[in-house]
Design a protein around this motif. Structure first.
Motif, PDB file in Angstrom:
ATOM      1  N   LEU A   1       2.958  -2.641   4.894  1.00 21.77           N
ATOM      2  CA  LEU A   1       4.056  -1.384   4.706  1.00 21.77           C
ATOM      3  C   LEU A   1       4.688  -1.215   3.328  1.00 21.77           C
ATOM      4  O   LEU A   1       4.720  -0.546   2.754  1.00 21.77           O
ATOM      5  CB  LEU A   1       4.945  -1.664   5.919  1.00 21.77           C
TER       6      LEU A   1
ATOM      7  N   ALA B   1       4.499  -6.838  -1.631  1.00 23.91           N
ATOM      8  CA  ALA B   1       3.718  -7.161  -0.394  1.00 23.91           C
ATOM      9  C   ALA B   1       3.756  -8.575   0.088  1.00 23.91           C
ATOM     10  O   ALA B   1       3.758  -8.896   0.992  1.00 23.91           O
ATOM     11  CB  ALA B   1       2.419  -6.362  -0.370  1.00 23.91           C
TER      12      ALA B   1
ATOM     13  N   ALA C   1       2.586  -0.492   0.475  1.00 26.93           N
ATOM     14  CA  ALA C   1       2.158   0.850   0.535  1.00 26.93           C
ATOM     15  C   ALA C   1       3.222   1.829   0.264  1.00 26.93           C
ATOM     16  O   ALA C   1       3.003   3.094  -0.506  1.00 26.93           O
ATOM     17  CB  ALA C   1       1.469   1.292   1.813  1.00 26.93           C
ATOM     18  N   LEU C   2       4.524   1.424   0.581  1.00 28.32           N
ATOM     19  CA  LEU C   2       5.691   2.232   0.475  1.00 28.32           C
ATOM     20  C   LEU C   2       6.063   2.456  -0.834  1.00 28.32           C
ATOM     21  O   LEU C   2       6.331   3.367  -1.597  1.00 28.32           O
ATOM     22  CB  LEU C   2       6.670   1.888   1.312  1.00 28.32           C
TER      23      LEU C   2
ATOM     24  N   THR D   1      -2.848   7.628   3.287  1.00 25.11           N
ATOM     25  CA  THR D   1      -1.811   6.696   3.543  1.00 25.11           C
ATOM     26  C   THR D   1      -2.626   5.332   4.171  1.00 25.11           C
ATOM     27  O   THR D   1      -2.299   4.105   3.595  1.00 25.11           O
ATOM     28  CB  THR D   1      -0.979   7.008   4.835  1.00 25.11           C
TER      29      THR D   1
ATOM     30  N   ALA E   1      -2.921   1.833   2.130  1.00 23.81           N
ATOM     31  CA  ALA E   1      -2.383   0.710   2.825  1.00 23.81           C
ATOM     32  C   ALA E   1      -3.337  -0.507   2.676  1.00 23.81           C
ATOM     33  O   ALA E   1      -3.009  -1.756   2.873  1.00 23.81           O
ATOM     34  CB  ALA E   1      -1.783   0.765   4.366  1.00 23.81           C
TER      35      ALA E   1
ATOM     36  N   TYR F   1      -3.262  -3.502   0.615  1.00 24.90           N
ATOM     37  CA  TYR F   1      -2.383  -4.417   0.677  1.00 24.90           C
ATOM     38  C   TYR F   1      -2.501  -5.582   1.661  1.00 24.90           C
ATOM     39  O   TYR F   1      -1.878  -6.407   1.952  1.00 24.90           O
ATOM     40  CB  TYR F   1      -0.883  -4.042   0.792  1.00 24.90           C
TER      41      TYR F   1
ATOM     42  N   LEU G   1       1.886  -7.369   8.831  1.00 21.47           N
ATOM     43  CA  LEU G   1       2.122  -5.474   8.931  1.00 21.47           C
ATOM     44  C   LEU G   1       3.271  -5.169   7.880  1.00 21.47           C
ATOM     45  O   LEU G   1       3.172  -4.153   7.239  1.00 21.47           O
ATOM     46  CB  LEU G   1       2.352  -5.143  10.168  1.00 21.47           C
ATOM     47  N   THR G   2       4.342  -6.117   7.778  1.00 18.71           N
ATOM     48  CA  THR G   2       5.512  -5.956   6.849  1.00 18.71           C
ATOM     49  C   THR G   2       5.041  -5.778   5.319  1.00 18.71           C
ATOM     50  O   THR G   2       5.308  -4.829   4.788  1.00 18.71           O
ATOM     51  CB  THR G   2       6.491  -6.934   7.024  1.00 18.71           C
TER      52      THR G   2
END
Lengths: 105, 233
Positions: free
Chosen positions: B218, B189, B221-222, A34, A38, A41, B214-215
């Motif tokens: 997240l 993103a 990645a999601l 994960t 991440a 990004y 951070l948003t």
């Protein structure tokens, strides 16, 4: 004013720590999938978080109108970056655009 | 020629085409850093203390916005966290080196030194002097980065103060961001981070920046996770 030397030394130490971490800890730590995902990004998210306020706000207030020269120049730069994929060209066109839109008003 | 020296030169040679692309970046960084209000000493030394291109541009930008030190340090940490992937990937190749070598090579471990080195290591396997390759690649990059920064700082200091170049920094970020927007999760993103940065702009201490980043991370990645789950089905 922010103490830039404190920022540089702390930031440099952290950066070195990140680069050194797994070379030093070889075999004793695996990066979770994960986190790996991440990390891809991080650059687009951080760049965007800086760009948006710079072009959509003037004096801290949203200004989405043709009267906002930074917005127009920013959009021009986005197009330039997309088609040229060249940093220097993007900066030059964006700056020229900014001076032009400021001058027109 | 000794084996070590040959590896070193090979590393520097593999780095050469990358150096051509890095040079203008160093110039731009140096010029914009002094234009954003950093002293020439700080602008120059950041290139050796941080030695990380995008983090240096971002630090200059945040400095010009009077961001609190803690938020700047946090941002540098988030931006450079990706280097942990390079650290993990090179670790097996460097595991038998002395601590001194590990420290030196870690300091030099940037995106641009990592890329040719890992290619070389995967091809050559476990040769004895291959750490000299990374030293050649990273060392030549380091030298060029200091030099191009110096020229940029010198050049930037000669630009009159009434000519505002502060917009050139966000333009640099646009130039680095836009070509990467090829897949939906990347675009999502970037957009979500941007929108949150606007909504959270008035938060104290520029915390909106961290929250926005951070948003975006997240969301990207999601979305990627959901996409690959769908493809796996």
């Amino acid at each position: 004013m922010t103490n830039i030397w404190l920022v540089m030394f702390a930031g440099g130490l952290i950066t070195f720590g990140i680069r050194f971490s797994l070379i030093y800890l070889f075999g004793r730590f695996e990066i979770p999938e994960t986190l790996k995902r991440a990390l891809h990004y991080v650059p687009p998210a951080v760049f965007s978080a800086i760009i948006f306020p710079e072009i959509f706000l003037s004096d801290g207030v949203p200004d989405i109108s043709p009267a906002n020269p930074r917005l127009l120049a920013g959009l021009l730069a986005i197009l330039t970056a997309w088609f040229s994929r060249n940093t220097l060209v993007t900066i030059l066109v964006g700056m020229a655009g900014l001076f032009f839109f400021q001058w027109v008003q | 020629m000794s084996e070590a020296k040959r590896n070193f030169i090979e590393g520097a040679r593999a780095e050469a085409p990358i150096l051509i692309g890095v040079f203008p970046f160093g110039l731009i960084y140096g010029a914009l850093a002094v234009n954003s209000g950093l002293s020439t000493a700080a602008a120059q030394l950041m290139s050796s203390i941080l030695f990380a291109g995008s983090a240096q541009f971002i630090t200059a930008q945040l400095f010009s916005e009077d961001t609190p030190a803690l938020v700047m340090i946090l941002t540098i940490a988030v931006v450079n966290l990706r280097h942990i992937l390079y650290s993990a990937s090179l670790a097996p190749h460097l595991k038998d080196l002395s601590l001194r070598w590990k420290v030196l090579l870690s300091y030099l471990l940037t995106d641009e030194a990592y890329a040719p080195s890992i290619l070389h290591y995967e091809k050559e396997g476990l040769a004895r002097f291959k750490h000299w390759f990374l030293l050649g690649a990273g060392g030549s990059l380091w030298l060029l980065w200091q030099l191009s920064t110096a020229i940029g700082v010198f050049w930037g200091a000669s630009i009159p103060e009434n000519i505002s170049l502060d917009f050139a920094l966000p333009l640099t970020f646009i130039a680095m961001l836009v070509p990467a927007l090829k897949k939906i999760p990347m675009v999502a993103a970037a957009l979500s981070a941007g929108v949150v940065a606007l909504l959270a702009y008035s938060l104290p201490y520029k915390l909106g920046l961290i929250l926005a980043a951070l948003t975006g991370i997240l969301v990207g990645a999601l979305l990627e996770g959901r996409q690959s789950a769908r493809e796996a089905r």
